[in-house]
Write an enzyme that holds these catalytic residues in place. Structure first.
Site, PDB file in Angstrom:
ATOM      1  N   GLY A  56      74.793  49.867 -21.687  1.00 15.97           N
ATOM      2  CA  GLY A  56      74.409  49.666 -22.960  1.00 15.97           C
ATOM      3  C   GLY A  56      73.706  48.653 -23.290  1.00 15.97           C
ATOM      4  CG  HIS A  57      72.480  46.155 -20.675  1.00 18.70           C
ATOM      5  ND1 HIS A  57      73.812  46.152 -20.218  1.00 18.70           N
ATOM      6  CD2 HIS A  57      71.768  45.585 -19.714  1.00 18.70           C
ATOM      7  CE1 HIS A  57      73.814  46.148 -18.818  1.00 18.70           C
ATOM      8  NE2 HIS A  57      72.693  45.786 -18.667  1.00 18.70           N
ATOM      9  CB  ALA A  58      66.994  47.654 -22.219  1.00 19.09           C
TER      10      ALA A  58
END
Length: 136
Positions: free
Chosen positions: A51-53
């Site tokens: 749930g991130h980059a």
């Protein structure tokens, strides 16, 4: 050496009647020097990870035990890859949103990373990630 969005990399598999062996070499199996190694395990049923980059970080994710899904999003396309073979790794490039789900019981995700941990390298808000992509 270059890898495409969501490319699954076949790693060397040495088969032996006593058990198999797979290895990963920096700048051979991954297009970066490995600066950090970590692994996810004991993920509760139904839980999601990721749930991130990352702005700069590149990774190779390997299901060394069990299986899980990785959904990648580069702002133009989305792709879900099911990892379940310890001799394959999923290349995740910079500026790629990732979500991990459907962890099987006893699964272990090994991650090889191109940089040391740096909180400032993260996008944890999807809209902020998309805004950053539009300015690149």
């Amino acid at each position: 050496m270059s890898f495409q969005f969501g490319e699954v990399v076949d790693l060397t598999k040495i088969t032996d009647h006593r058990g198999n062996l797979t290895f990963v070499e920096a700048l051979t199996h991954v297009p970066f020097k490995i600066k950090r190694v970590y692994y996810l395990y004991d993920v509760p049923g139904g839980a999601d990870r990721g749930g991130h980059a990352h702005k700069e970080l590149q990774q190779l994710m390997i299901a060394v035990s069990g299986s899980f899904d990785v959904t990648l999003d580069d702002g133009k396309q989305k792709q879900t890859v099911h990892l379940n073979r310890p001799y394959q790794g999923l290349f995740v490039g910079q500026m790629t949103w990732r979500e991990m789900s459907n962890f099987s019981s006893g699964s272990v995700c090994l991650v090889l990373a191109s940089t040391e941990y740096d909180e400032s390298d993260y996008y944890r808000d999807y809209d902020e990630f998309l805004a950053a992509l539009s300015t690149r």
